[in-house]
Design an enzyme around this catalytic site. Structure first.
Site, PDB file in Angstrom:
ATOM      1  N   GLU A   1       0.821  -1.231   0.000  1.00  0.00           N
ATOM      2  CA  GLU A   1       0.000   0.000   0.000  1.00  0.00           C
ATOM      3  C   GLU A   1       0.847   1.270   0.000  1.00  0.00           C
ATOM      4  OE1 GLU A   1      -2.631   0.205   3.372  1.00  0.00           O
ATOM      5  OE2 GLU A   1      -3.531  -1.748   2.983  1.00  0.00           O
ATOM      6  N   GLY A   2       2.169   1.156   0.017  1.00  0.00           N
ATOM      7  CA  GLY A   2       3.021   2.317   0.244  1.00  0.00           C
ATOM      8  C   GLY A   2       3.227   2.606   1.716  1.00  0.00           C
TER       9      GLY A   2
END
Lengths: 337, 337
Positions: free
Chosen positions: A305-306
């Protein structure tokens, strides 16, 4: 400022000559400034390196982060038909909705570390093809995803945080790494979101099948044959950020593997990229060694997701705060060594 | 809320029975919450552990940091007469002035990570005695510094970030570690602010002298004989934070060594303490192994001042943002594994 256009995959290698490099004068000025700040030289360790890196890409002695953009690309993968993931494929769209409603880890981490988040869902209802049967993407599909990634980059950002979401994409990542850097499938597969030993063995067989079928070609051809839309979009975003002179923070294993085709095309394509953290996914260490990248953090994370990139953004902000705000020995009247 | 009083050093061991422990129900509630958040269980790694740790010490399922206090204690050391430091001893006061004017690394890092900084200078004009000649502090001096440290803690803080400044105090730290945990002086000395090989050899000889003279006694007697005022103040602050139920982020080698006498008195005294980062000072890894503490960061830092602890505060904020703000699977309508 250049807006990149992707017409054929074989064009990508040629972009490098038109892309900016770090500004050597700014690097030198930032390095000299670090030597004058009120601390023993080198004592801020990686924080000093990060400030000097940012100076080079922002082209100034005292870089700043006023606008941090975070982009999360989501895609679905036909290879999930092989049963490689313990979560159902619908989770990709469910998590995109969760991102849009502010309920995911990346929402909280962007808020805590000051990044403006956008989520780009890439035809989730039309997964790529199962790479054990045929190429995952046509050239046209891959080019379209590259363009989506490039178009998402805000030219006014001071730094770009990148992440991804896509059920099945730890298998995709292992396949890309094995095809680009060699080694056996089992060197690159791992538990991903939570596969058990039998699941990992299945992933290795599936990756082997894909390598047998599509393991040769240029790196960008391998991206199309084994990768997914979010991988191609991440490549597009990294190239576009470079064209704009924006430094990038890559997240963990999947995000780093996604842009490995750029490195394999030309290592200098990733010169403006930091790697946020060392994932617990076992292939990540091997991949970082191949790329010559030293992760900023090692927090036992493996979410994607970062999420790791957003945490690393906070460390980068700390680095720039010291670099820009500290007094020099002369300003503070402190005796040197 | 208890305000601790230090009348004799031998009282310290007896404090433990009156100090709070982590709340087991809150730990369990936080652990259960982590299992319900929209991510694979365990995928946020250390961020999950940090949130659960904070839940235990704040005594609630969803801990928060509304007020973060940072304390930096500064002291001077008679052992500098032995020539153990490449910087002149005046630098301690000069750096305290730099802290007060906002020009040091710790000022920028507290600002970037949201901590309220106070600097406590401890009789800089009256260094402790040279421990190669006699005890560094009398019992009364040591008790006075413990009290100064305890009194500096704000009972309303949600977390306490600790750091120090004191030319010569990497030598002090090596002496404390050697006396408390064994090994030779050279196992614990290192370059500190920038000693060369000859300087490190001199530090080892000086530490050996100190151990020969003062290497036996209770841990708190060793603190008085070999330590300094900032070390004693850090012990006082850690005990007072515990009495208030405030979790603590310790900085690097010197800050961790300062509170090692508490651990040697009773390991549970440090249960509420996190260690921010792994310093490049070679003794730190050995010390963390002795304490059984796993540092949050490893950024090649070796500055002190609480600099690593302030950066770790940012990671802690990220951990609590995820824990408190993420949606559960049920709330977000996301399918579980």
């Amino acid at each position: 400022m250049t807006s990149l256009r992707f017409n054929v995959l074989s064009d990508v290698a040629g972009f490098l000559s038109s892309l900016p490099t770090a500004d050597a004068n700014s690097v030198e000025a930032a390095r000299a400034r670090q030597m004058q700040l009120t601390k023993p030289p080198g004592s801020l360790g990686r924080l000093e390196d990060l400030a000097i890196f940012m100076a080079g890409w922002q082209g100034c002695e005292r870089p700043e982060i006023n606008a941090a953009q975070a982009l999360v690309f989501a895609g679905n993968h036909g290879v999930c038909a092989q049963g490689v993931n313990p979560f159902p494929q619908e989770v990709t769209a469910q998590m995109v909705a969760n991102f849009q409603h502010g309920g995911a880890a990346i929402n909280q981490l962007c808020s805590a570390n000051g990044a403006d988040l956008s989520v780009i869902a890439l035809e989730l209802e039309t997964p790529t093809a199962d790479f054990t049967r045929g190429p995952a993407m046509t050239e046209a599909e891959c080019l379209e995803a590259l363009t989506r990634g490039a178009d998402a980059v805000d030219s006014s950002a001071d730094v770009l945080v990148l992440g991804e979401m896509g059920i099945g994409n730890s298998t995709i990542s292992a396949a890309l790494c094995a095809a680009l850097f060699g080694g056996s499938a089992s060197d690159w597969v791992g538990p991903g979101t939570g596969s058990d030993d039998a699941g990992i063995a299945l992933k290795a067989r599936v990756v082997s099948d894909g390598m047998t079928r599509h393991g040769v070609g240029t790196p960008m051809e391998i991206l199309a044959a084994l990768g997914g839309r979010e991988q191609a979009a991440l490549c597009g975003a990294v190239l576009q950020a470079r064209a704009y002179g924006i430094p990038v923070i890559l997240d963990g294993f999947i995000c780093t593997a996604a842009v490995a085709p750029l490195f394999a095309t030309e290592p200098a394509f990733l010169d403006h990229c930091l790697v946020a953290h060392m994932s617990t996914e076992p292939g990540h260490q091997r991949l970082l060694e191949a790329l010559g990248k030293d992760p900023i953090l090692s927090l036992g994370m493996r979410l994607g997701e970062g999420s790791g990139a957003a945490v690393a953004l906070g460390v980068l902000r700390s680095a720039l705060a010291c670099h820009g705000g500290m007094a020099t020995f002369a300003e503070a009247g402190v005796s040197g060594a």
